[in-house]
Design a protein around this motif. Structure first.
Motif, short mmCIF file in Angstrom:
data_model
loop_
_atom_site.label_atom_id
_atom_site.label_comp_id
_atom_site.label_asym_id
_atom_site.label_seq_id
_atom_site.Cartn_x
_atom_site.Cartn_y
_atom_site.Cartn_z
N THR A 1 67.10 19.38 77.59
CA THR A 1 66.93 20.71 77.03
C THR A 1 66.83 20.62 75.50
OG1 THR A 1 69.30 20.98 76.90
CG2 THR A 1 68.22 21.86 78.84
N THR A 2 66.35 21.69 74.93
CA THR A 2 66.28 21.75 73.48
C THR A 2 66.31 23.21 73.06
OG1 THR A 2 65.06 20.98 71.56
CG2 THR A 2 63.77 21.89 73.35
N TYR B 1 59.97 26.93 78.23
CA TYR B 1 61.20 26.91 79.02
C TYR B 1 62.35 26.21 78.30
CZ TYR B 1 58.16 28.50 82.69
OH TYR B 1 57.28 29.23 83.41
N GLU B 2 62.05 25.48 77.26
CA GLU B 2 63.05 24.73 76.49
C GLU B 2 63.81 23.75 77.36
OE1 GLU B 2 64.50 28.66 75.00
OE2 GLU B 2 64.65 27.54 73.13
N ILE B 3 63.23 23.42 78.50
CA ILE B 3 63.81 22.38 79.35
C ILE B 3 62.65 21.72 80.10
CG2 ILE B 3 64.21 24.02 81.23
CD1 ILE B 3 66.55 22.29 82.09
#
Lengths: 315, 412, 438
Positions: free
Chosen positions: C166-167, C256-258
């Motif tokens: 994730t970020t 989605y940041e993942i």
């Protein structure tokens, strides 16, 4: 020693199960050029049918009826489905079987529910055939070997000794020539597709209680069967047989020999470890990569020998 | 060939089926789990549990005089799909998102919910975790907006190790090669070293998830290592095939598992698990009769009237009960107020066991049962004739394991 | 796969002015669409719609890049998701580094690095796979796909195992001063990159490379005689399609940041194939239609029915059986008729098809829903209702209605479609005759 002998037997049994699935696909794939993704779904259908029949009538009727049912379904798929799609090209046929995968899976879930089926080895075959180095060899495995060997023999005789067999054999290697000679190729196609599905159904009957019968059983079997077919070579049942046994052995022995890539480097004076991506790759034991080896081997085979092990023409 | 028209018709037709049934004012809980495809049976089982449990909680008055309602979403066991469902849940101003299966989806949801709440302080959402077990989720990855209403892998590992018989000398560990399996492998070893240094780990193995078809080579390995028992977090085919291979080889092994009690487990294991299979569970149908609890027994028998698999998610009854109490205490369904009310709240199940929601990491402490699969119990599992018998009970307070959580708490 | 795909409509041949108008309208629609679902009472965007539109945007890139292989070069690939996923993972790591202040790259440029990662991977694996063609190529890519998907679960440092990586996309670096906190900003970023990618891929079809890819698809031996090495053409085409797939993956990561292993796995590769085929591989814009349709099916319909896989399956089977040219193929078939001003003659036959078609469709959906409700849904505590009125699945009546719908609709549709075919052939014959006269 005991591990080697035990693993040889295990590998043989697993290889034979793979062969039962792959032999049908090799016929379909080589002759019709159809990447039949639904082959493993037919295998699953075979297991569910066998469960249902064996509940009412026992294992022996299931062994006979379930494959025939699967064969009939295969014939129906070919006649009303694939044949219409055929002139739209191979990708269309592939997508057609793709659609079938979804429908068969959800359909099974609708009829039999989501739980695994209590489909078990018949009591008459549920005993230890012999004991070797303290480990039992169950009779059912012997039975599986017997059925698959019988199947191999039957296919062999059918292909070599009967007229339809000769036509099929010819169509395997030279499909255009066969139709040029005036044989009814669509009927041959239907026969082959139904026959392939029948074999897949048989594999389902035998494999369903040896492994598990549930709505996800097709997912895992699908790709590996393709690998076997391609590795063995198109148009060659013998190649398919050898490839199945090799794949069975590889997966079995990869588990037993617990080496990592890093271990191979130790004699060279290199020691690995460390918490980085390279260290991670080098310290993965063989057992964990085992299931990947068939894919790697298939890629290598296709790169250097596109016709496969015993194939008669390029993939 | 008017395919486009067909599709429009599909959309309109389907929307008819989905027309919201209940027009009354309910407290909605968005429920995200796999409802289609290979893992559908997990979501299906949880949904059936909730359908049953929510009637109980609603009959007891719900919260703020309103009833609870579950709004199901299909996660397809994919994080991206779960995040899309999260968007729809927040669009509809639903204050609670609940999710049970898959620690990977849970990790994505924890992250997604935290970011959503930080960026949209006007319509926040609270994440109720009803069964994603990886202990990381309430340790390093812990978050204020995430509450876990089920015992994590660490607690389960400790219970399992406590339940091991004193005579056991050697074990073999086999787990699936993914977050959950790896966590279990690590934590089982940790608690074995801490609580039972006399047990020797003669071998350990990580197997690729759902890829192994023939477990005979593993069994050969386990046998030649001379292990007396297998400890495994495998579930589904990976557990079933492993036990089948072992039974076929005539291996004399005990199986200490983490997930063999879930739906479908008893059916597929059947007779080969008799007296050999052990599990760690939050509940099983024979607990009430073992503890002489009439209230618990009534719970179990009314479940068994309509279902052919076991009631085991007692933690989810506690979830709903605790949530109802917290909403009543907060006086609203505002996620922030409810979160504060949930912290350090306590409640009991029908049998009188205490459950505590720990404030420091939002991990619920619950009693766990180490149980054995035997014949002749009061309630058998999935009509197999076999059922679970408790070997060891570990109460919630005994499982208060330390946490590494450093929670960031929002100001308001 | 031993035969080449059927002869196709020439991709480049189009009247310029009209086409630009259509593309412009499409872009305008994409820009305006989110505001149609804007909730003015709360002043909020519909997060679900934005997610779905964003997903559709990146899938458009993904499907088009897949069609560079399937439609334009005749290559059936089963590992396209690898490049998508690789782009995603790279962008995740890149965003984390930027967020930590290690590197300073503005958000708007970040997806390009996903593309470069895809390109790199495609160069490595394309070198292997493009040595072969047809079925051997397909099987090699299947092997590569399986290998990498499994590796991505195994190796934690780069892929983060099944939990993924994730970020936080709020890296506070933007050419336009945007924070990208809200989905709508990301959506416009996606639209921007989609436009760039679509234009890029379109112009690639106009280059000698694109033309040679077509030639190698249709007859690789002749292409060889012209003096081109089909292997190199395949390789370059493969590498470039990896570049665009990587851009799509980068946008996925930002949205989605993942990124988890699903972004690399087989089902996504299969999705690319489905989107391209359903949309139509013979027309450049075809996969765009397919991508939008499949996204809506997966995200939208799956909200409404858990049996959505059955609908998807039936859709594919219907499409490959009756509409092998895909959605775009249907539209294109009407082109000459429209130009000849004969479209009006088809209106009535279409309407006559519509009635039994809808009956059949509704009956089929009803059947599936009733069945799945009977065996699965009932125990989940759901209630089946139509227009708010509850339906009793154990009664005879609903089953009889759907049965009549299905059987009657199917029979009627058969008759009508025969009549339709007669009209269609007549109209096309007239149009052809007119062209000859001219």
């Amino acid at each position: 020693m005991e591990i080697v002998v035990g693993s040889l037997l295990n590998g043989l049994v697993y290889g034979m199960l793979l062969f039962m699935l792959a032999s049908g696909l090799t016929l379909i794939f080589s002759m019709m050029g159809v990447l039949n993704f639904a082959h493993a779904s037919i295998y699953m259908l075979g297991a569910y049918f066998a469960y249902e029949i064996s509940r009412w009538a026992g294992f022996v009727p299931a062994l006979i009826l379930a494959p025939i049912l699967c064969g009939a379904i295969g014939a129906a798929i070919e006649i009303w489905g694939l044949r219409r799609v055929h002139h739209n090209g191979h990708i269309a046929e592939l997508l057609f079987t793709f659609g079938l995968v979804f429908i068969i899976q959800r359909g099974l879930q609708m009829i039999w529910g989501m739980l695994p089926m209590p489909y078990r080895v018949p009591p008459a075959l549920d005993f230890a055939l012999f004991t070797m180095y303290g480990a039992n060899f169950p009779a059912y495995r012997g039975f599986m070997l017997l059925v698959s060997a019988g199947m191999l023999l039957a296919i062999y005789l059918l292909l070599k000794k009967t007229r339809i067999g000769l036509i099929i054999q010819a169509a395997l290697t030279h499909p255009n020539m066969v139709s040029a000679l005036g044989h009814n190729v669509p009927v041959v196609f239907t026969t082959v597709f139904a026959g392939g599905c029948l074999l897949a159904g048989l594999a389902g009957v035998i494999g369903g209680n040896y492994l598990t019968t549930e709505s996800s059983m097709a997912d895992a079997m699908g790709p590996i069967v393709f690998v076997v077919v391609v590795f063995g070579g198109l148009g060659s049942l013998g190649g398919c047989f050898v490839a199945s046994i090799i794949m069975g052995m590889i997966q079995t022995f990869a588990v037993v020999f617990d080496y990592t890539l890093g271990d191979l480097l130790v004699p060279l004076g290199v020691s690995v470890g460390g918490d980085n991506l390279l260290g991670e790759i080098l310290t993965v034991p063989m057992a964990r990569i085992g299931p990947l080896l068939p894919y790697a081997m298939m890629i290598l085979m296709l790169l250097f020998r596109p016709r496969g092990l015993l194939g008669t023409r390029d993939t | 060939m008017p395919i486009i028209k067909h599709l429009l018709a599909v959309a309109t037709m389907l929307s008819c089926f989905a027309l919201p049934v209940a027009a009354e004012d309910t407290i909605k809980i968005g429920y995200v789990d796999p409802l289609s495809g290979t893992f559908a049976q997990q979501g299906d089982a949880s949904l059936k549990h909730f359908a049953f449990l929510i009637d109980r909680v609603n009959a007891a008055g719900g919260a703020l005089g309103r009833k609870f309602e579950i709004v199901p979403y299909d996660s397809k066991l994919q994080p991206a799909e779960a995040l899309i469902a999260l968007k729809d849940i927040t669009d509809r101003n639903i204050s609670f998102i609940m999710h049970c299966a898959g620690s990977n989806v849970a990790a994505a949801l924890i992250d997604g919910v935290a970011k959503h709440n930080a960026r949209n302080p006007d319509h926040r959402v609270l994440y109720l975790n009803c069964g994603a077990l990886a202990s990381d989720l309430t340790n390093d990855k812990c978050d204020f907006w995430h509450f876990r209403f089920d015992a994590n892998t660490g607690m389960r590992a400790e219970t399992l190790v406590r339940g091991l018989p004193k005579t056991l000398k050697s074990v073999y560990l086999i787990n699936q090669d993914y977050l959950f399996g790896q966590t279990l492998q690590r934590e089982t070893k940790e608690y074995l070293a801490k609580l039972r240094p006399d047990i020797k780990i003669v071998g350990e193995e990580l197997i690729p998830l759902g890829k192994v078809k023939d477990f005979s080579p593993y069994v050969t390995k386990v046998q030649s290592a001379g292990a007396e028992a297998l400890i495994t977090g495998n579930w589904g085919p990976d557990l079933n095939l492993m036990m089948k291979a072992a039974a076929d080889a005539g291996a004399n092994l005990q199986y200490y598992t983490y997930l063999s009690h879930v739906v479908g487990g008893a059916t597929s294991v059947g007779a080969m698990g008799e007296n050999r299979l052990h599990t760690v569970t939050e509940f099983h149908p024979n607990v009430p009769s073992e503890q002489n609890s009439a209230a618990g027994e009534e719970f179990v028998t009314s479940w068994r009237k309509d279902h052919d698999f076991d009631l085991f998610q007692m933690n989810n009854y506690v979830l709903l009960k605790m949530l109802a109490a917290a909403i009543d205490k907060a006086g609203s369904t505002d996620p922030y107020k409810v979160a504060l009310a949930l912290e350090d709240s306590k409640t009991t199940d029908p049998l009188g066991h205490e459950y505590i929601m720990r404030k420091e990491d939002h991990q619920m402490l619950e009693p766990l049962y180490a149980a054995q699969f035997v014949r002749g119990v009061k309630h058998d599992s999935e009509k197999t004739g076999f059922g679970w018998k408790t070997e060891t009970v570990v109460e919630a307070a005994q499982l208060a394991q330390p946490t590494t959580c450093k929670m960031k708490r929002p100001a308001s | 796969m031993s035969e080449a795909t059927p002869a196709t409509v020439a991709i480049g041949a189009k009247p310029m002015g009209r086409a630009w108008l259509w593309w412009g309208a499409l872009l305008l629609l994409a820009l305006v669409l989110p505001w149609m679902f804007y909730d003015w009472t709360t002043g909020r965007h519909s997060g679900f719609m934005i997610s779905m539109l964003s997903q559709a945007g990146m899938m458009v890139i993904f499907a088009l890049s897949y069609n560079m292989l399937m439609g334009q070069a005749g290559l059936l690939s089963f590992c396209h998701a690898v490049f998508f996923g690789m782009g995603g993972y790279t962008v995740i790591h890149l965003l984390s580094s930027i967020g930590a202040g290690d590197i300073g790259i503005p958000m708007e440029v970040v997806p390009l690095f996903g593309g470069l990662a895809g390109l790199g991977m495609a160069i490595v694996f394309g070198y292997m796979a493009t040595k072969q063609r047809a079925t051997a190529f397909a099987m090699i890519t299947m092997g590569i796909g399986e290998l990498l998907a499994t590796a991505s679960v195994m190796f934690h440092h780069f892929f983060g195992g099944e939990g993924g990586i994730t970020t936080d996309r709020m890296i506070d670096r933007s050419l336009f001063g945007l924070t990208y906190a809200q989905g709508i900003q990301v959506y416009y970023l996606i639209i921007g990159w989609t436009v760039i990618s679509v234009v890029g891929m379109y112009f690639l079809t106009q280059t000698p490379l694109g033309r040679m890819a077509n030639a190698c698809r249709d007859n690789f031996e002749r292409a060889q005689f012209v003096g081109y090495d089909p292997k190199i053409v395949r390789f370059v085409q493969f590498a470039l399609s990896g570049l665009f797939a990587g851009i799509g993956g980068g946008l996925y990561a930002i949205t989605y940041e993942i990124v988890t292993f699903d972004a690399m796995a087989g089902p996504l590769s299969a999705n690319a194939l489905l989107m391209a085929y359903i949309g139509g591989t013979t027309v450049f814009a075809g996969p765009i239609l397919g991508a939008v349709l499949i996204t809506v099916l997966q995200s939208g319909v799956s909200l409404l029915s858990n049996s959505w896989l059955v609908y998807v399956g039936v859709l594919f089977i219907t499409m490959v059986t009756f509409v092998p040219t895909g959605l775009a193929g249907i539209v294109m078939a009407h082109g000459p008729i429209h130009k000849a001003g004969q479209l009006g003659r088809l209106t009535v036959p279409y309407l006559r098809l519509l009635v039994p078609g809808v009956a059949l469709l509704l009956g089929f959906i009803g059947l599936v829903e009733l069945l799945s409700f009977l065996t699965i849904g009932a125990a989940q505590g759901k209630k089946l209702s139509l227009f708010g009125a509850p339906i009793d699945v154990n009664a005879f009546q609903p089953w009889a209605i759907v049965a009549v719908c299905v059987l009657g609709g199917a029979g009627w549709l058969r008759i009508e479609s025969k009549a339709f075919n007669r009209v269609w052939e007549q109209v096309t014959a007239d149009v052809k005759a007119r062209e000859l006269l001219r």
